[in-house]
Design an enzyme around this catalytic site. Sequence first.
Site, short mmCIF file in Angstrom:
data_model
loop_
_atom_site.label_atom_id
_atom_site.label_comp_id
_atom_site.label_asym_id
_atom_site.label_seq_id
_atom_site.Cartn_x
_atom_site.Cartn_y
_atom_site.Cartn_z
N TYR A 64 -4.73 -2.51 -2.50
CA TYR A 64 -5.28 -1.62 -1.47
C TYR A 64 -6.64 -1.10 -1.90
O TYR A 64 -6.76 -0.40 -2.92
CB TYR A 64 -4.35 -0.43 -1.19
CG TYR A 64 -3.00 -0.78 -0.59
CD1 TYR A 64 -2.76 -2.01 0.01
CD2 TYR A 64 -1.96 0.13 -0.62
CE1 TYR A 64 -1.52 -2.32 0.56
CE2 TYR A 64 -0.71 -0.17 -0.07
CZ TYR A 64 -0.51 -1.39 0.51
OH TYR A 64 0.71 -1.69 1.05
N HIS A 133 4.62 -8.08 -3.88
CA HIS A 133 3.92 -7.87 -2.60
C HIS A 133 3.94 -9.13 -1.72
O HIS A 133 3.58 -9.05 -0.54
CB HIS A 133 2.47 -7.47 -2.91
CG HIS A 133 1.83 -6.61 -1.86
ND1 HIS A 133 0.68 -5.91 -2.09
CD2 HIS A 133 2.16 -6.34 -0.57
CE1 HIS A 133 0.34 -5.25 -1.00
NE2 HIS A 133 1.20 -5.49 -0.06
N PRO A 213 6.03 2.85 9.64
CA PRO A 213 6.99 3.69 10.37
C PRO A 213 6.41 4.33 11.63
O PRO A 213 7.16 4.78 12.49
CB PRO A 213 7.38 4.75 9.34
CG PRO A 213 6.17 4.86 8.46
CD PRO A 213 5.64 3.47 8.34
N LEU A 214 5.05 4.35 11.71
CA LEU A 214 4.40 4.92 12.90
C LEU A 214 3.75 3.80 13.73
O LEU A 214 2.85 4.07 14.53
CB LEU A 214 3.34 5.95 12.47
CG LEU A 214 3.85 7.08 11.57
CD1 LEU A 214 2.70 8.03 11.21
CD2 LEU A 214 4.99 7.84 12.24
N GLY A 217 0.16 3.79 13.55
CA GLY A 217 -0.51 4.93 14.19
C GLY A 217 -0.23 5.02 15.69
O GLY A 217 -0.41 6.07 16.30
N SER A 220 1.88 7.85 17.21
CA SER A 220 1.35 9.21 17.32
C SER A 220 1.03 9.57 18.77
O SER A 220 0.92 10.73 19.13
CB SER A 220 0.07 9.36 16.49
OG SER A 220 -0.99 8.63 17.09
N1 LIG Z 1 4.25 -4.15 1.71
C1 LIG Z 1 3.36 -4.40 2.61
O1 LIG Z 1 2.96 -5.53 2.77
C2 LIG Z 1 2.87 -3.27 3.45
C3 LIG Z 1 2.28 -3.54 4.69
C4 LIG Z 1 1.90 -2.45 5.48
C5 LIG Z 1 2.08 -1.16 5.01
N2 LIG Z 1 2.63 -0.92 3.79
C6 LIG Z 1 2.84 0.46 3.28
O2 LIG Z 1 3.35 1.25 4.33
C7 LIG Z 1 2.49 2.37 4.55
C8 LIG Z 1 2.53 2.79 6.00
O3 LIG Z 1 2.34 1.72 6.88
P1 LIG Z 1 1.02 1.58 7.71
O4 LIG Z 1 -0.02 2.29 6.95
O5 LIG Z 1 0.85 0.17 8.06
O6 LIG Z 1 1.23 2.30 9.07
P2 LIG Z 1 1.90 3.63 9.67
O7 LIG Z 1 2.45 4.49 8.62
O8 LIG Z 1 2.80 3.14 10.72
O9 LIG Z 1 0.62 4.33 10.35
C9 LIG Z 1 -0.27 5.03 9.54
C10 LIG Z 1 -1.50 5.45 10.32
O10 LIG Z 1 -1.15 6.26 11.44
C11 LIG Z 1 -2.12 7.28 11.63
N3 LIG Z 1 -1.39 8.56 11.49
C12 LIG Z 1 -0.59 8.95 10.47
N4 LIG Z 1 -0.06 10.17 10.69
C13 LIG Z 1 -0.53 10.57 11.87
C14 LIG Z 1 -0.37 11.76 12.63
N5 LIG Z 1 0.44 12.73 12.21
N6 LIG Z 1 -1.02 11.86 13.82
C15 LIG Z 1 -1.83 10.87 14.25
N7 LIG Z 1 -2.04 9.72 13.58
C16 LIG Z 1 -1.40 9.57 12.39
C17 LIG Z 1 -3.19 7.08 10.57
O11 LIG Z 1 -4.21 6.18 11.03
P3 LIG Z 1 -5.37 6.59 12.07
O12 LIG Z 1 -5.61 8.06 11.90
O13 LIG Z 1 -6.53 5.76 11.69
O14 LIG Z 1 -4.82 6.20 13.42
C18 LIG Z 1 -2.42 6.34 9.49
O15 LIG Z 1 -3.23 5.59 8.63
C19 LIG Z 1 1.13 1.90 4.04
O16 LIG Z 1 0.25 2.96 3.74
C20 LIG Z 1 1.55 1.14 2.82
O17 LIG Z 1 1.83 2.04 1.75
C21 LIG Z 1 3.04 -1.97 3.02
#
Ligand SMILES: NC(=O)c1ccc[n+]([C@@H]2O[C@H](COP(=O)([O-])OP(=O)(O)OC[C@H]3O[C@@H](n4cnc5c(N)ncnc54)[C@H](OP(=O)(O)O)[C@@H]3O)[C@@H](O)[C@H]2O)c1
Length: 332
Positions: A64, A133, A213-214, A217, A220
């Site tokens: 990352y 990963h 989980p979101l 984003g 939201s």
């Molecule tokens: N293993 C893998 O291959 C893999 C792949 C994906 C993710 N991950 C892990 O999973 C974590 C989470 O997944 P993800 O980052 O893909 O997506 P997510 O958690 O579904 O969405 C995160 C995004 O939503 C927005 N957000 C978060 N809280 C909010 C709120 N309270 N109100 C409004 N907007 C909000 C932010 O982006 P904006 O403000 O820009 O909209 C944030 O970056 C990653 O950080 C990573 O650690 C792992």
Amino acid sequence: MNRTLGRSGIEVSALGMGCWAIGGPYAGGANQYGWGRVDDAESIRAVHRALELGVTFFDTASSYGAGHSEVVLGRALGADRDRVVIATKWGFTFDERTREALGTDSGVAYLRSCLEGSLRRLGTDHVDLYQLHLGDLPVAEALDLIGPLEDLVAAGKIRAYGWSTDDPERAAAFAAAGPHCTAVQHDMSVLADRPAMIELCERAGLASINRGPLAMGLLSGKYADGRTVARDDVRSQSYDWMTYFRDGAGAPEWLARVEALREVFATGGRTPTQGALAWLWARSATTVPIPGFRTVTQVEQNAGALAHGPLRPDEFAAVEDLLADLRVATVA
Ligand SMILES: NC(=O)c1ccc[n+]([C@@H]2O[C@H](COP(=O)([O-])OP(=O)(O)OC[C@H]3O[C@@H](n4cnc5c(N)ncnc54)[C@H](OP(=O)(O)O)[C@@H]3O)[C@@H](O)[C@H]2O)c1
């Protein structure tokens, strides 16, 4: 509200913080893999706020920001490192200096050298959960890594390990072969239930660490106004796994479902993101969602979900009624 990280017995807050976005931009050729520009000072304040609000679990990856996420997390944790559980990942190769994504390496030598790089960037002498990963790696190749991983556990460099894969069969084989395998990280949200993975986690004593989980984003609700993300944000790309965003904007068919959920979640006094997290906790005692963040405000809102706890059975049932046949697996 705490949960146990599978059969390891390691205790974590039921909410983890996903540290992908705070790595900042990184790219491989024309392909963007980061979430656009971030302010490191704000990321550090956000990690501090998470600690104050009881969050003790942080998920990052060596790749990352081509190492930058680990640097920022390590800097933010400082002397608090031993109060928290750190999960990171190896498998993708990158150039830390140029912030370039290069490729993949599933070999044993890279498993070891990548861990050394993570320890240096995080400023610690051990990683609590080390995750493979490469989600599509053939099972036989993954199983070759179990011995070296067990050696790292014995050496005290990692406490436990897991696989970041969406395939329950791969996860099951890895868990069956690895005594210290304790988690699978996989895509899951209220819009994308994963019954086979949850069944495995409950049966095999694995934590179900929920990425996305979101819905990146979308859950939201803020993308309902038609706004688009920056061009160096991964959500502007047209990867085949980019389900919820199209041309950098929320996909209309998914936005409609998010809007319908808003009312159900509001009846319990929750914001849309708090409701989405509460659904995951209600779905199984094994789940640990790791929402990404880029600001203090987002951390405060997401950590606020802990006080509400899981959805009540009637709230959960209302969501199931609403989304029946409308989830990822059932949508063409
Ligand atoms: N293993 C893998 O291959 C893999 C792949 C994906 C993710 N991950 C892990 O999973 C974590 C989470 O997944 P993800 O980052 O893909 O997506 P997510 O958690 O579904 O969405 C995160 C995004 O939503 C927005 N957000 C978060 N809280 C909010 C709120 N309270 N109100 C409004 N907007 C909000 C932010 O982006 P904006 O403000 O820009 O909209 C944030 O970056 C990653 O950080 C990573 O650690 C792992």
